[in-house]
Design a protein around this motif. Structure first.
Motif, PDB file in Angstrom:
ATOM      1  N   ARG A  49       7.979   2.302   1.758  1.00  0.00           N
ATOM      2  CA  ARG A  49       7.627   1.473   0.603  1.00  0.00           C
ATOM      3  C   ARG A  49       8.876   1.137  -0.185  1.00  0.00           C
ATOM      4  O   ARG A  49       9.869   1.870  -0.155  1.00  0.00           O
ATOM      5  CB  ARG A  49       6.666   2.229  -0.315  1.00  0.00           C
ATOM      6  N   CYS A  50       8.786   0.055  -0.924  1.00  0.00           N
ATOM      7  CA  CYS A  50       9.847  -0.318  -1.848  1.00  0.00           C
ATOM      8  C   CYS A  50       9.824   0.663  -3.029  1.00  0.00           C
ATOM      9  O   CYS A  50       8.767   1.142  -3.436  1.00  0.00           O
ATOM     10  CB  CYS A  50       9.604  -1.742  -2.326  1.00  0.00           C
ATOM     11  N   GLY A  51      11.003   0.959  -3.556  1.00  0.00           N
ATOM     12  CA  GLY A  51      11.082   1.868  -4.691  1.00  0.00           C
ATOM     13  C   GLY A  51      10.269   1.401  -5.880  1.00  0.00           C
ATOM     14  O   GLY A  51       9.621   2.193  -6.577  1.00  0.00           O
ATOM     15  N   LYS A  52      10.285   0.109  -6.074  1.00  0.00           N
ATOM     16  CA  LYS A  52       9.520  -0.434  -7.205  1.00  0.00           C
ATOM     17  C   LYS A  52       8.036  -0.210  -7.004  1.00  0.00           C
ATOM     18  O   LYS A  52       7.294   0.056  -7.948  1.00  0.00           O
ATOM     19  CB  LYS A  52       9.808  -1.935  -7.354  1.00  0.00           C
ATOM     20  N   SER A  53       7.621  -0.345  -5.756  1.00  0.00           N
ATOM     21  CA  SER A  53       6.214  -0.148  -5.440  1.00  0.00           C
ATOM     22  C   SER A  53       5.815   1.303  -5.713  1.00  0.00           C
ATOM     23  O   SER A  53       4.739   1.573  -6.254  1.00  0.00           O
ATOM     24  CB  SER A  53       5.965  -0.524  -3.986  1.00  0.00           C
ATOM     25  N   CYS A  54       6.703   2.234  -5.331  1.00  0.00           N
ATOM     26  CA  CYS A  54       6.450   3.652  -5.577  1.00  0.00           C
ATOM     27  C   CYS A  54       6.346   3.935  -7.074  1.00  0.00           C
ATOM     28  O   CYS A  54       5.449   4.655  -7.520  1.00  0.00           O
ATOM     29  CB  CYS A  54       7.561   4.516  -4.980  1.00  0.00           C
ATOM     30  N   ARG A  55       7.282   3.369  -7.799  1.00  0.00           N
ATOM     31  CA  ARG A  55       7.285   3.568  -9.241  1.00  0.00           C
ATOM     32  C   ARG A  55       5.970   3.095  -9.864  1.00  0.00           C
ATOM     33  O   ARG A  55       5.344   3.778 -10.675  1.00  0.00           O
ATOM     34  CB  ARG A  55       8.449   2.806  -9.858  1.00  0.00           C
ATOM     35  N   LEU A  56       5.562   1.905  -9.459  1.00  0.00           N
ATOM     36  CA  LEU A  56       4.342   1.321  -9.995  1.00  0.00           C
ATOM     37  C   LEU A  56       3.121   2.179  -9.644  1.00  0.00           C
ATOM     38  O   LEU A  56       2.251   2.430 -10.481  1.00  0.00           O
ATOM     39  CB  LEU A  56       4.175  -0.080  -9.417  1.00  0.00           C
ATOM     40  N   ARG A  57       3.090   2.614  -8.395  1.00  0.00           N
ATOM     41  CA  ARG A  57       1.952   3.417  -7.948  1.00  0.00           C
ATOM     42  C   ARG A  57       1.878   4.720  -8.740  1.00  0.00           C
ATOM     43  O   ARG A  57       0.809   5.151  -9.146  1.00  0.00           O
ATOM     44  CB  ARG A  57       2.091   3.710  -6.457  1.00  0.00           C
ATOM     45  N   TRP A  58       3.032   5.324  -8.946  1.00  0.00           N
ATOM     46  CA  TRP A  58       3.071   6.579  -9.688  1.00  0.00           C
ATOM     47  C   TRP A  58       2.678   6.357 -11.148  1.00  0.00           C
ATOM     48  O   TRP A  58       1.819   7.046 -11.676  1.00  0.00           O
ATOM     49  CB  TRP A  58       4.474   7.193  -9.604  1.00  0.00           C
ATOM     50  N   LEU A  59       3.284   5.386 -11.772  1.00  0.00           N
ATOM     51  CA  LEU A  59       3.055   5.177 -13.201  1.00  0.00           C
ATOM     52  C   LEU A  59       1.632   4.720 -13.496  1.00  0.00           C
ATOM     53  O   LEU A  59       1.034   5.105 -14.496  1.00  0.00           O
ATOM     54  CB  LEU A  59       4.050   4.149 -13.759  1.00  0.00           C
TER      55      LEU A  59
END
Length: 316
Positions: A49-59
């Motif tokens: 996954r893209c880092g941004k996608s991970c961040r969004l999913r987590w947040l």
DNA sequence: AACGGTTCCAACCGCGGGCTA
DNA sequence: TTAGCCCGCGGTTGGAACCGT
């Protein structure tokens, strides 16, 4: 020239997250934290996954204490009043609603709350859009009579061509004192906005930790915060908007200051940023229109009383 | 049941700003 | 001072779910 992509788009998965991916991400972050680097995280966590996608999913979904489901009436009111106060600054609004994410609130506003408000008053009663200096300040219907410190005066206005006018006077709404506002309204008096920039001649901090303009001190700001406000005797560059507080930094520690313009306080250089959140429609309905809807709706604990506010409008 | 329109929300995207070398 | 990198934000989109006919 556009910026480089944050990740190799050909080799990252897009679309909905699987439970396995969720589990991997959650497990990794709970074990190691984000490490302050979202871009490197997916590789370390074994995610395509893209880092941004991970961040969004987590947040927005995985992090603890996320609240899902129906918004309460109180939350509705807070969203209404904050939107009226600061516009579509979802992250700021989310900060006032524990457990809610900016994305959640944005979706809720766009899909439900806005429609709720729009359905409340008929088209014929809505005012045409207008941009008004006074709209930068929220007023409270429950306010007591304003103290003398509500009025400020400007020494001059300047314009992009360098010319200036003045003196002029500006009066501000009573909501500048949080003590005259309701508790719920207080909760939104938190974040400074950036749509008005200006120059404050002087100010001081009183014993109640309030910023009083018209005293002796300085403040410098380019983003809604002011630096080294304790230094005295200098003029203050500042930038603030519909919020009534300014975020200041004392030795690197952020503190929120209530903003009061006192008699004799000097303001100059009011300019309204073009294309700022007040200069254009934040949604299909303009900011002013939405604000009016809010002021006439069930959110009317946070009335905007235009009569109590200054009428000075400064445009480029 | 089938279809088309609408609603809702998770996720994506691009941009601006902060940080650092 | 500048360029590159990353984060966080707000706007937008895709598609699943829902609803009415």
């Amino acid at each position: 020239m556009g910026r480089a992509p944050c990740c190799d788009k050909a080799n990252v998965k897009k679309g909905p997250w699987s439970p396995e991916e969720d589990e991997k991400l959650k497990e990794y972050i709970e074990k190691y934290g984000t490490g302050g680097n979202w871009i490197a995280l997916p590789q370390k966590a074994g995610l395509k996954r893209c880092g941004k996608s991970c961040r969004l999913r987590w947040l927005n979904y995985l992090r603890p204490n996320i609240k899902h489901g129906e918004f309460s009436d109180d939350e509705d009111r807070i969203i209404c009043s904050l939107f009226a106060s600061i516009g579509s600054r979802w992250s700021i609004i989310a900060a006032q609603l524990p457990g809610r994410t900016d994305n959640d609130i944005k979706n809720y506003w766009n899909t439900k709350l806005k429609k709720k408000l729009i359905g409340i008053i008929p088209q014929s009663q809505r005012k045409p859009h207008q941009s008004n200096f006074s709209s930068m300040f929220q007023t409270c219907s429950s306010s007591s009579s304003p103290p003398s410190s509500f009025k400020g005066s400007t020494s001059s206005y300047y314009h992009p061509d360098g010319s200036s006018t003045g003196p002029e006077s500006i009066s501000f709404s009573s909501s500048l004192l949080s003590s005259s506002c309701s508790t719920s309204a207080n909760s939104l008096l938190h974040q400074t906005q950036d749509s008005f920039v200006g120059h404050m001649e002087t100010y001081q901090v009183n014993k109640d930790n309030l910023l009083l303009f018209g005293g002796e001190a300085s403040c410098s700001s380019s983003d809604g915060s002011c630096n080294n406000p304790i230094n005295h005797g200098k003029e203050a560059e500042f930038e603030f908007g519909r919020g009534t507080n300014m975020n200041c930094f004392y030795n690197g520690v952020e503190e929120t200051q209530k903003l009061i313009l006192s008699n004799g306080g000097s303001l100059r250089g009011w300019t309204e940023k073009q294309n700022g959140p007040w200069g254009e429609n934040p949604l299909d309905y303009g900011f002013e229109e939405i604000k009016q809807l809010i002021s006439t709706s069930s959110c009317n604990n946070f009335l905007f009383d235009e009569n109590k506010t200054g009428e000075r409008v400064v445009y480029y």
